[in-house]
Scaffold this motif. Structure first.
Motif, PDB file in Angstrom:
ATOM      1  N   VAL A  93     -44.272  40.891 -26.985  1.00  0.00           N
ATOM      2  CA  VAL A  93     -44.074  41.269 -25.577  1.00  0.00           C
ATOM      3  C   VAL A  93     -42.786  40.602 -25.096  1.00  0.00           C
ATOM      4  CG1 VAL A  93     -45.077  41.211 -23.255  1.00  0.00           C
ATOM      5  CG2 VAL A  93     -46.584  41.317 -25.256  1.00  0.00           C
ATOM      6  N   GLY A  94     -41.931  41.333 -24.384  1.00  0.00           N
ATOM      7  CA  GLY A  94     -40.711  40.697 -23.894  1.00  0.00           C
ATOM      8  C   GLY A  94     -39.807  41.681 -23.180  1.00  0.00           C
ATOM      9  N   GLY A 151     -36.693  44.288 -31.424  1.00  0.00           N
ATOM     10  CA  GLY A 151     -38.009  43.917 -31.960  1.00  0.00           C
ATOM     11  C   GLY A 151     -39.118  43.833 -30.916  1.00  0.00           C
ATOM     12  N   VAL A 152     -38.774  43.936 -29.633  1.00  0.00           N
ATOM     13  CA  VAL A 152     -39.813  43.877 -28.602  1.00  0.00           C
ATOM     14  C   VAL A 152     -40.635  45.181 -28.641  1.00  0.00           C
ATOM     15  CG1 VAL A 152     -40.201  43.959 -26.094  1.00  0.00           C
ATOM     16  CG2 VAL A 152     -38.700  42.225 -27.075  1.00  0.00           C
ATOM     17  N   GLU A 153     -41.981  45.005 -28.620  1.00  0.00           N
ATOM     18  CA  GLU A 153     -42.848  46.190 -28.714  1.00  0.00           C
ATOM     19  C   GLU A 153     -43.420  46.610 -27.360  1.00  0.00           C
ATOM     20  OE1 GLU A 153     -44.930  46.171 -32.946  1.00  0.00           O
ATOM     21  OE2 GLU A 153     -45.096  44.216 -31.938  1.00  0.00           O
ATOM     22  N   LEU A 154     -43.730  45.627 -26.516  1.00  0.00           N
ATOM     23  CA  LEU A 154     -44.246  45.934 -25.177  1.00  0.00           C
ATOM     24  C   LEU A 154     -43.421  45.191 -24.135  1.00  0.00           C
ATOM     25  CD1 LEU A 154     -48.128  45.658 -25.703  1.00  0.00           C
ATOM     26  CD2 LEU A 154     -46.716  47.721 -25.768  1.00  0.00           C
ATOM     27  N   GLY A 155     -43.077  45.873 -23.056  1.00  0.00           N
ATOM     28  CA  GLY A 155     -42.308  45.248 -21.985  1.00  0.00           C
ATOM     29  C   GLY A 155     -43.218  44.763 -20.868  1.00  0.00           C
ATOM     30  N   PRO A 156     -42.658  44.618 -19.673  1.00  0.00           N
ATOM     31  CA  PRO A 156     -43.456  44.205 -18.517  1.00  0.00           C
ATOM     32  C   PRO A 156     -44.198  45.402 -17.919  1.00  0.00           C
ATOM     33  CG  PRO A 156     -41.191  44.577 -17.880  1.00  0.00           C
ATOM     34  CD  PRO A 156     -41.234  44.812 -19.363  1.00  0.00           C
ATOM     35  N   ILE A 157     -45.069  45.120 -16.954  1.00  0.00           N
ATOM     36  CA  ILE A 157     -45.607  46.171 -16.086  1.00  0.00           C
ATOM     37  C   ILE A 157     -44.448  46.570 -15.168  1.00  0.00           C
ATOM     38  CG2 ILE A 157     -47.246  46.569 -14.195  1.00  0.00           C
ATOM     39  CD1 ILE A 157     -49.197  44.735 -15.714  1.00  0.00           C
ATOM     40  N   GLN A 158     -44.394  47.853 -14.764  1.00  0.00           N
ATOM     41  CA  GLN A 158     -43.164  48.318 -14.107  1.00  0.00           C
ATOM     42  C   GLN A 158     -42.950  47.721 -12.722  1.00  0.00           C
ATOM     43  OE1 GLN A 158     -42.161  50.422 -11.404  1.00  0.00           O
ATOM     44  NE2 GLN A 158     -40.037  50.186 -12.101  1.00  0.00           N
ATOM     45  N   TYR A 163     -42.671  40.937 -14.550  1.00  0.00           N
ATOM     46  CA  TYR A 163     -44.066  41.281 -14.247  1.00  0.00           C
ATOM     47  C   TYR A 163     -44.866  41.448 -15.544  1.00  0.00           C
ATOM     48  CZ  TYR A 163     -41.346  42.583 -10.118  1.00  0.00           C
ATOM     49  OH  TYR A 163     -40.454  42.588  -9.070  1.00  0.00           O
ATOM     50  N   PHE A 164     -44.958  40.373 -16.315  1.00  0.00           N
ATOM     51  CA  PHE A 164     -45.601  40.460 -17.630  1.00  0.00           C
ATOM     52  C   PHE A 164     -47.077  40.088 -17.572  1.00  0.00           C
ATOM     53  CE2 PHE A 164     -41.117  40.005 -18.649  1.00  0.00           C
ATOM     54  CZ  PHE A 164     -40.963  40.933 -19.675  1.00  0.00           C
ATOM     55  N   PHE A 165     -47.885  40.794 -18.370  1.00  0.00           N
ATOM     56  CA  PHE A 165     -49.319  40.516 -18.468  1.00  0.00           C
ATOM     57  C   PHE A 165     -49.707  40.637 -19.940  1.00  0.00           C
ATOM     58  CE2 PHE A 165     -53.898  41.333 -17.988  1.00  0.00           C
ATOM     59  CZ  PHE A 165     -54.231  40.439 -16.981  1.00  0.00           C
ATOM     60  N   GLU A 166     -50.589  39.748 -20.401  1.00  0.00           N
ATOM     61  CA  GLU A 166     -50.982  39.779 -21.816  1.00  0.00           C
ATOM     62  C   GLU A 166     -51.716  41.087 -22.146  1.00  0.00           C
ATOM     63  OE1 GLU A 166     -51.975  35.046 -22.506  1.00  0.00           O
ATOM     64  OE2 GLU A 166     -53.547  36.371 -21.766  1.00  0.00           O
ATOM     65  N   LYS A 175     -39.640  49.495 -20.193  1.00  0.00           N
ATOM     66  CA  LYS A 175     -40.079  49.987 -21.500  1.00  0.00           C
ATOM     67  C   LYS A 175     -39.039  49.636 -22.567  1.00  0.00           C
ATOM     68  CE  LYS A 175     -41.206  54.225 -21.052  1.00  0.00           C
ATOM     69  NZ  LYS A 175     -40.880  55.282 -20.090  1.00  0.00           N
ATOM     70  N   PRO A 176     -39.476  49.146 -23.743  1.00  0.00           N
ATOM     71  CA  PRO A 176     -38.501  48.770 -24.771  1.00  0.00           C
ATOM     72  C   PRO A 176     -37.663  49.954 -25.261  1.00  0.00           C
ATOM     73  CG  PRO A 176     -40.677  47.919 -25.280  1.00  0.00           C
ATOM     74  CD  PRO A 176     -40.850  48.868 -24.152  1.00  0.00           C
ATOM     75  N   MET A 177     -36.492  49.630 -25.796  1.00  0.00           N
ATOM     76  CA  MET A 177     -35.636  50.682 -26.360  1.00  0.00           C
ATOM     77  C   MET A 177     -36.355  51.346 -27.535  1.00  0.00           C
ATOM     78  SD  MET A 177     -32.664  50.475 -24.686  1.00  0.00           S
ATOM     79  CE  MET A 177     -31.106  50.638 -25.541  1.00  0.00           C
ATOM     80  N   GLY A 178     -36.975  50.502 -28.402  1.00  0.00           N
ATOM     81  CA  GLY A 178     -37.729  51.017 -29.552  1.00  0.00           C
ATOM     82  C   GLY A 178     -39.194  51.127 -29.172  1.00  0.00           C
ATOM     83  N   GLY A 179     -39.883  49.985 -29.150  1.00  0.00           N
ATOM     84  CA  GLY A 179     -41.258  49.953 -28.652  1.00  0.00           C
ATOM     85  C   GLY A 179     -42.318  50.101 -29.719  1.00  0.00           C
ATOM     86  N   LEU A 180     -43.554  49.800 -29.322  1.00  0.00           N
ATOM     87  CA  LEU A 180     -44.718  49.888 -30.205  1.00  0.00           C
ATOM     88  C   LEU A 180     -44.830  51.308 -30.762  1.00  0.00           C
ATOM     89  CD1 LEU A 180     -47.401  48.506 -31.210  1.00  0.00           C
ATOM     90  CD2 LEU A 180     -48.461  49.395 -29.123  1.00  0.00           C
ATOM     91  N   ASN A 181     -44.880  51.424 -32.100  1.00  0.00           N
ATOM     92  CA  ASN A 181     -44.923  52.738 -32.773  1.00  0.00           C
ATOM     93  C   ASN A 181     -43.784  53.655 -32.330  1.00  0.00           C
ATOM     94  OD1 ASN A 181     -47.288  51.853 -33.931  1.00  0.00           O
ATOM     95  ND2 ASN A 181     -48.587  52.862 -32.425  1.00  0.00           N
ATOM     96  N   ASN A 182     -42.657  53.053 -31.994  1.00  0.00           N
ATOM     97  CA  ASN A 182     -41.475  53.812 -31.538  1.00  0.00           C
ATOM     98  C   ASN A 182     -41.696  54.580 -30.247  1.00  0.00           C
ATOM     99  OD1 ASN A 182     -39.575  53.055 -33.480  1.00  0.00           O
ATOM    100  ND2 ASN A 182     -40.582  54.411 -34.970  1.00  0.00           N
ATOM    101  N   VAL A 183     -42.644  54.148 -29.442  1.00  0.00           N
ATOM    102  CA  VAL A 183     -42.825  54.771 -28.133  1.00  0.00           C
ATOM    103  C   VAL A 183     -42.033  53.928 -27.134  1.00  0.00           C
ATOM    104  CG1 VAL A 183     -44.473  55.542 -26.405  1.00  0.00           C
ATOM    105  CG2 VAL A 183     -45.105  55.581 -28.822  1.00  0.00           C
TER     106      VAL A 183
END
Ligand code: NAD
Length: 473
Positions: free
Chosen positions: A309-310, A316-323, A357-360, A91-99
């Motif tokens: 995604v990254g 600046g990354v908003e979504l990470g990988p699947i865990q 483990y990244f997925f679009e 999960k990103p440090m910041g993330g999409l909508n700060n989640v």
């Protein structure tokens, strides 16, 4: 490589083997932790039982002060805990909508502070010339906590803090996939708490099963999948353990035709995709009225194509990988099934090549109830958008799911939305938002999403039993 230990009876336990912990953004090990077993679990339960004889008798004021000290521990160590969470969950440090990890540690602090201030008052059932009847709330004893991999520290706090606040002692078993932030927090917490009050034992489901069947454990608080919840319920029967089971969700969101398409699509995207859909109460089935169906699909697809995604450690990354790889395979299988059964992919659909483990981020239109992607919880970045024409029909069909965790209604007409919300079969319903959990709003599932609630006084009371006391006059 950094090594992490279990904490049992206030000291680091290094009695077993170290095992790798994988960073899902790279697919490689970044740390190692002790791997617990039934012996270490038994030691932890003995330590918790011994500690209960004193902790269970501490005053409410003392325990409130200790919980605030734990909140301070979280606050002081926030950067380290955030980085650990990002490395172990992706999960990103910041993330999409700060989640992201910042929100996870921030939330853990907020829940701890809120729960610290709750009081279990004595209720007076009768007070007259004949007798006074007092209803007291007593701690249960040793509470076993078992947590999943999606919000490891936050969920640990949701279990541990009410249990301790009410006077219980705790043995926690975190997910074997994400044990580190929990291990580190408990190591730090043991600088504040008396030895044995809070213990952590690592390991897989076999250690979890030993905890749930242990005759000296009085309650299990479990967050995880529905099949595991069923095993736990059977296993806990031996000594009639109390249970709180927070299980899988497949939350429906129903969008009425009167919404503002652009702003609603942006909010819906966040509700579906924050933490890559790996949240129990993420929006997982999106029902949209036919009048605005294509517009919502197109708007959400734009968000899916733009989102970054990254590796969550990067700015600046908003979504990470699947865990984990197993969950990635589930997502890929559901995508393939949707493709084979007429799903129209308006965004995504493929694994992102490279390490990790990244997925679009994937949106699938034109599916109906009865297809696997609609009926099953994907727990990943893939969401079906289902077209409806009649609001009563869609309420009925969306309720025909085994899960009953959360749901939402989206409309400009709040009064109408409120009425519709009441007919959704789930433990929490939100209007014009989704999954907005907060410490003062009880949270829990119905149907196969489990039973019992967490948060607020309702949640605290679940860590107690009632003692009724009749005092003659
Ligand atoms: P999981 O059930 O596979 O594992 C959860 C935990 O249970 C892990 O610590 C695991 O080691 C342990 N475990 C496995 N088998 C066990 C057994 N037989 N006895 C005791 N413990 C055992 O779940 P997961 O894959 O880690 O998490 C994903 C699931 O959790 C999803 O279904 C999601 O919806 C659910 N979840 C629910 C909530 C909620 O509040 N309702 C919150 C987060 C996640």
């Amino acid at each position: 490589m950094q090594l992490y230990n279990m904490t049992i009876d206030g000291v680091a336990d290094k009695s077993t083997q170290y095992v790798d912990v994988i960073n899902p953004a790279t697919g490689e090990a970044f740390a190692q932790c002790q791997n617990g077993n039934v012996d270490t679990l038994n030691s932890a339960v003995s330590a918790a039982r011994k500690a209960f004889s004193t902790w269970g008798r501490t005053s409410s004021d003392e325990r409130r002060a200790k919980m605030h000290e734990l909140a301070n521990v979280l606050e002081t160590n926030m950067p380290e805990l955030m980085e650990l969470i990002t490395k172990e969950t992706g999960k990103p440090m910041g993330g999409l909508n700060n989640v992201g990890s910042g929100m996870e540690v921030g939330g853990a602090i907020a829940w701890t502070q809120y729960t610290a201030e709750l009081e279990l008052a004595v209720d007076i059932a009768q007070d007259d010339a004949d007798a006074r009847i007092e209803v007291h709330r007593k701690p249960l004893g040793v509470v076993g906590s078992i947590t999943p991999w999606n919000w490891p520290l936050m969920i640990a706090i949701w279990h541990v803090i009410p249990a301790l606040r009410a006077g219980n002692t705790v043995v926690i078993k975190p997910s074997e996939l994400t044990p580190l932030a929990t291990m580190r927090f408990i190591e730090l917490a043991n600088e504040v708490l008396p030895a044995g009050v809070l213990n952590v034992v690592t390991g897989d489901g076999s250690v979890g099963a030993a905890l749930t069947s242990h005759s000296d454990v009085n309650k299990i608080i479990f967050t995880g999948s529905t099949p595991t919840g069923k095993h736990i319920m059977a296993s806990a029967a031996g000594n009639l353990k109390r249970l709180t089971l927070e299980l899988g969700g497949n939350d429906a969101g129903i969008v009425l035709p009167d919404v503002d398409v652009k702003s609603t699509a942006a909010q819906l995207f966040g509700a579906c995709f924050h933490n890559n859909g790996q949240t129990c109460a993420a929006l997982k089935r999106l029902y949209v009225h036919e009048d605005i169906y294509e517009e919502i699909c197109a708007e959400m697809a734009e968000h899916a194509k733009k989102v970054t995604v990254g590796n969550g450690l990067e700015e600046g990354v908003e979504l990470g990988p699947i865990q984990n790889e197993k969950q990635l395979q589930i997502v890929m299988e559901l995508a393939a099934d949707a493709k084979a059964n007429g799903g129209r992919f308006v965004a995504g659909g493929n694994r992102i090549e490279g390490p990790g483990y990244f997925f679009e981020p994937t949106l699938v239109a034109d599916l109906k109830d009865g297809s696997r992607l609609v009926d099953e919880e994907p727990f990943g970045p893939i969401v079906p958008i289902i077209k409806y024409s009649d609001i009563n029909d869609v309420i009925t069909t969306s309720n025909q799911n085994d899960c009953g965790l959360g749901g939402s209604i989206w409309s400009a007409d709040i009064e109408k939305a409120t009425e519709l919300a009441k007919s959704m079969e789930c433990g929490s319903v939100w209007i014009n938002t989704h999954g907005a959990v907060q410490p003062n709003m009880p949270f829990g599932g119905i149907k196969q999403s489990g039973f019992g609630v967490e948060f607020g006084l309702y949640g605290l009371e679940e860590c107690t039993s009632i003692q009724a006391l009749r005092i003659p006059k």
